[in-house]
Design a protein around this motif. Structure first.
Motif, PDB file in Angstrom:
ATOM      1  N   ASP A 235     -64.164 -13.667  -9.259  1.00 15.65           N
ATOM      2  CA  ASP A 235     -63.752 -14.913  -8.618  1.00 15.65           C
ATOM      3  C   ASP A 235     -62.385 -15.382  -9.111  1.00 15.65           C
ATOM      4  N   LEU A 236     -62.089 -15.154 -10.382  1.00 14.91           N
ATOM      5  CA  LEU A 236     -60.854 -15.666 -10.977  1.00 14.91           C
ATOM      6  C   LEU A 236     -59.700 -14.659 -10.917  1.00 14.91           C
ATOM      7  N   GLY A 237     -59.921 -13.519 -10.274  1.00 15.85           N
ATOM      8  CA  GLY A 237     -58.821 -12.595 -10.036  1.00 15.85           C
ATOM      9  C   GLY A 237     -58.572 -11.578 -11.117  1.00 15.85           C
ATOM     10  N   TYR A 238     -59.497 -11.437 -12.051  1.00 16.63           N
ATOM     11  CA  TYR A 238     -59.344 -10.408 -13.080  1.00 16.63           C
ATOM     12  C   TYR A 238     -59.764  -9.055 -12.507  1.00 16.63           C
ATOM     13  N   ALA A 239     -59.179  -7.991 -13.059  1.00 17.91           N
ATOM     14  CA  ALA A 239     -59.476  -6.655 -12.546  1.00 17.91           C
ATOM     15  C   ALA A 239     -60.955  -6.316 -12.722  1.00 17.91           C
ATOM     16  N   ASP A 240     -61.526  -6.764 -13.832  1.00 18.02           N
ATOM     17  CA  ASP A 240     -62.942  -6.540 -14.097  1.00 18.02           C
ATOM     18  C   ASP A 240     -63.359  -7.460 -15.240  1.00 18.02           C
ATOM     19  N   GLN A 241     -64.635  -7.400 -15.615  1.00 18.37           N
ATOM     20  CA  GLN A 241     -65.135  -8.265 -16.675  1.00 18.37           C
ATOM     21  C   GLN A 241     -64.427  -7.986 -17.995  1.00 18.37           C
ATOM     22  N   ALA A 242     -64.144  -6.720 -18.260  1.00 14.64           N
ATOM     23  CA  ALA A 242     -63.490  -6.364 -19.525  1.00 14.64           C
ATOM     24  C   ALA A 242     -62.123  -7.034 -19.645  1.00 14.64           C
ATOM     25  N   HIS A 243     -61.390  -7.133 -18.527  1.00 14.12           N
ATOM     26  CA  HIS A 243     -60.078  -7.777 -18.538  1.00 14.12           C
ATOM     27  C   HIS A 243     -60.213  -9.250 -18.903  1.00 14.12           C
ATOM     28  N   LEU A 244     -61.201  -9.939 -18.304  1.00 18.62           N
ATOM     29  CA  LEU A 244     -61.443 -11.343 -18.635  1.00 18.62           C
ATOM     30  C   LEU A 244     -61.823 -11.494 -20.097  1.00 18.62           C
ATOM     31  N   VAL A 245     -62.685 -10.631 -20.584  1.00 15.36           N
ATOM     32  CA  VAL A 245     -63.113 -10.704 -21.988  1.00 15.36           C
ATOM     33  C   VAL A 245     -61.935 -10.518 -22.921  1.00 15.36           C
ATOM     34  N   ARG A 246     -61.058  -9.560 -22.610  1.00 15.64           N
ATOM     35  CA  ARG A 246     -59.891  -9.320 -23.473  1.00 15.64           C
ATOM     36  C   ARG A 246     -58.977 -10.530 -23.507  1.00 15.64           C
ATOM     37  N   GLU A 247     -58.691 -11.111 -22.344  1.00 20.72           N
ATOM     38  CA  GLU A 247     -57.772 -12.253 -22.306  1.00 20.72           C
ATOM     39  C   GLU A 247     -58.401 -13.473 -22.963  1.00 20.72           C
ATOM     40  N   PHE A 248     -59.670 -13.722 -22.691  1.00 16.31           N
ATOM     41  CA  PHE A 248     -60.385 -14.845 -23.301  1.00 16.31           C
ATOM     42  C   PHE A 248     -60.324 -14.713 -24.820  1.00 16.31           C
ATOM     43  N   THR A 249     -60.620 -13.523 -25.335  1.00 19.39           N
ATOM     44  CA  THR A 249     -60.647 -13.298 -26.780  1.00 19.39           C
ATOM     45  C   THR A 249     -59.257 -13.400 -27.387  1.00 19.39           C
ATOM     46  N   ALA A 250     -58.259 -12.864 -26.695  1.00 14.30           N
ATOM     47  CA  ALA A 250     -56.895 -12.888 -27.222  1.00 14.30           C
ATOM     48  C   ALA A 250     -56.379 -14.310 -27.354  1.00 14.30           C
ATOM     49  N   VAL A 251     -56.703 -15.180 -26.382  1.00 16.68           N
ATOM     50  CA  VAL A 251     -56.179 -16.546 -26.403  1.00 16.68           C
ATOM     51  C   VAL A 251     -56.991 -17.452 -27.311  1.00 16.68           C
ATOM     52  N   THR A 252     -58.317 -17.351 -27.259  1.00 15.89           N
ATOM     53  CA  THR A 252     -59.162 -18.286 -28.007  1.00 15.89           C
ATOM     54  C   THR A 252     -59.521 -17.804 -29.401  1.00 15.89           C
ATOM     55  N   GLY A 253     -59.411 -16.492 -29.624  1.00 10.98           N
ATOM     56  CA  GLY A 253     -59.802 -15.939 -30.921  1.00 10.98           C
ATOM     57  C   GLY A 253     -61.284 -15.663 -31.024  1.00 10.98           C
ATOM     58  N   ILE A 254     -62.022 -15.782 -29.924  1.00 11.14           N
ATOM     59  CA  ILE A 254     -63.467 -15.564 -29.932  1.00 11.14           C
ATOM     60  C   ILE A 254     -63.867 -14.997 -28.584  1.00 11.14           C
ATOM     61  N   SER A 255     -64.848 -14.102 -28.557  1.00  9.72           N
ATOM     62  CA  SER A 255     -65.275 -13.512 -27.288  1.00  9.72           C
ATOM     63  C   SER A 255     -66.028 -14.534 -26.457  1.00  9.72           C
ATOM     64  N   PRO A 256     -66.086 -14.338 -25.137  1.00 11.41           N
ATOM     65  CA  PRO A 256     -66.848 -15.270 -24.309  1.00 11.41           C
ATOM     66  C   PRO A 256     -68.300 -15.420 -24.752  1.00 11.41           C
ATOM     67  N   ALA A 257     -68.938 -14.308 -25.082  1.00 10.62           N
ATOM     68  CA  ALA A 257     -70.346 -14.363 -25.492  1.00 10.62           C
ATOM     69  C   ALA A 257     -70.492 -15.159 -26.791  1.00 10.62           C
ATOM     70  N   ALA A 258     -69.599 -14.913 -27.745  1.00  8.40           N
ATOM     71  CA  ALA A 258     -69.685 -15.636 -29.019  1.00  8.40           C
ATOM     72  C   ALA A 258     -69.383 -17.121 -28.822  1.00  8.40           C
ATOM     73  N   TYR A 259     -68.428 -17.423 -27.915  1.00  8.95           N
ATOM     74  CA  TYR A 259     -68.129 -18.833 -27.638  1.00  8.95           C
ATOM     75  C   TYR A 259     -69.333 -19.538 -27.027  1.00  8.95           C
ATOM     76  N   ALA A 260     -69.974 -18.874 -26.052  1.00 10.58           N
ATOM     77  CA  ALA A 260     -71.158 -19.480 -25.420  1.00 10.58           C
ATOM     78  C   ALA A 260     -72.263 -19.701 -26.450  1.00 10.58           C
ATOM     79  N   ARG A 261     -72.439 -18.736 -27.371  1.00 10.71           N
ATOM     80  CA  ARG A 261     -73.470 -18.896 -28.408  1.00 10.71           C
ATOM     81  C   ARG A 261     -73.132 -20.063 -29.339  1.00 10.71           C
ATOM     82  N   SER A 262     -71.840 -20.221 -29.632  1.00  8.59           N
ATOM     83  CA  SER A 262     -71.442 -21.303 -30.557  1.00  8.59           C
ATOM     84  C   SER A 262     -71.720 -22.677 -29.960  1.00  8.59           C
ATOM     85  N   LEU A 263     -71.659 -22.790 -28.637  1.00  7.25           N
ATOM     86  CA  LEU A 263     -71.901 -24.069 -27.996  1.00  7.25           C
ATOM     87  C   LEU A 263     -73.385 -24.428 -27.999  1.00  7.25           C
ATOM     88  N   SER A 264     -74.225 -23.407 -27.999  1.00 10.98           N
ATOM     89  CA  SER A 264     -75.668 -23.672 -27.950  1.00 10.98           C
ATOM     90  C   SER A 264     -76.254 -23.821 -29.342  1.00 10.98           C
TER      91      SER A 264
END
Length: 264
Positions: A235-264
């Protein structure tokens, strides 16, 4: 004309924790400044232990006034930043900030905003007049001082500023905008002109703006509960899930899965 500031949490990592630790408010500027200013943001804190807040910055300039109890007030200009911004608050203090609309600082600065990209400068070193203390008093007092300050700086109306601001707002609101060349064709301009306009008025290029807003949307959705990351990447225009995960991790310093776990 807007009647209230936006209420989303885009760019704020773990917004729930922020609101538990500090008093955070947004207020609109005076109507004459709406073309330039997204909102004022006000923070007050009384902390028994240090608190670190991390933010994925918007493509915008902020002017920030920071006052610690019994200490002098500091003021700085923060340009658009590609890296994660982190600040540690402690003790008792206040901050009053101006978040300009993307492109909205150009009429005050009167120079290419790219000169500020990735930089934080003391306000006293920018050539703009420095006010007295901004942070003391209630919210209305603080906002009146900010209104007076920006009005006194005398922004110079510029049709290119209005164009740049409108284009960035369109990118923020329309998630179907994924490619710079398609966006340029939509508006009947060349990608080169779009690039020059954004660098001069916003401080970063249109591709960066598109990617940043899409990443901020992913961060905001992660705070809302479990996600189909593969579907969101598409939906957001990334080539695939791995691309989103890489960019998310590079900018935030944490993977999407780890970020979601930290919020819960």
């Amino acid at each position: 004309m807007r009647q209230r500031p936006r209420r989303d949490s885009r760019g704020i990592l773990d917004p729930g924790r922020l609101l538990r630790q500090v008093r955070f408010r947004r207020r609109l500027a005076a109507p004459a400044l709406h073309a330039y200013v997204e909102h004022y943001w006000l923070i007050d804190w009384e902390l028994t232990e240090p608190f670190e807040q991390r933010v994925v910055p918007h493509p915008a300039v902020n002017v920030v006034f920071h006052g610690q109890e019994n200490g002098p007030e500091t003021a700085e200009v923060a340009g658009p930043a590609s890296e994660l911004f982190a600040i540690t608050l402690h003790g008792v203090g206040r901050a009053s900030g101006v978040q300009f609309r993307p492109g909205g600082f150009r009429p005050f600065w009167r120079r290419p905003v790219a000169e500020l990209t990735g930089r934080r400068r003391p306000l006293a070193g920018t050539g703009l007049p420095v006010p007295g203390p901004v942070c003391p008093g209630g919210d209305d007092d603080r906002c009146r001082r900010l209104d007076a300050l920006l009005t006194g700086w005398g922004p110079a109306p510029d049709p290119l500023t209005a164009e740049a601001t409108a284009l960035v707002e369109e990118i923020r609101a329309d998630r179907s905008i994924l490619r710079v060349d398609d966006f340029a064709r939509r508006h009947g301009v060349s990608t080169r002109r779009l690039q020059r306009l954004f660098l001069d008025h916003v401080g970063v290029g249109p591709k960066w703006v598109i990617r940043r807003y899409r990443l901020q949307e992913a961060i905001e959705q992660a705070a809302g509960g479990p996600l189909d990351w593969a579907g969101l990447a598409t939906d957001l225009g990334y080539a695939d899930q791995a691309h989103l995960v890489r960019e998310f991790t590079a900018v935030t310093g944490i993977s999407p899965a780890a970020y979601a776990r930290s919020l819960s």
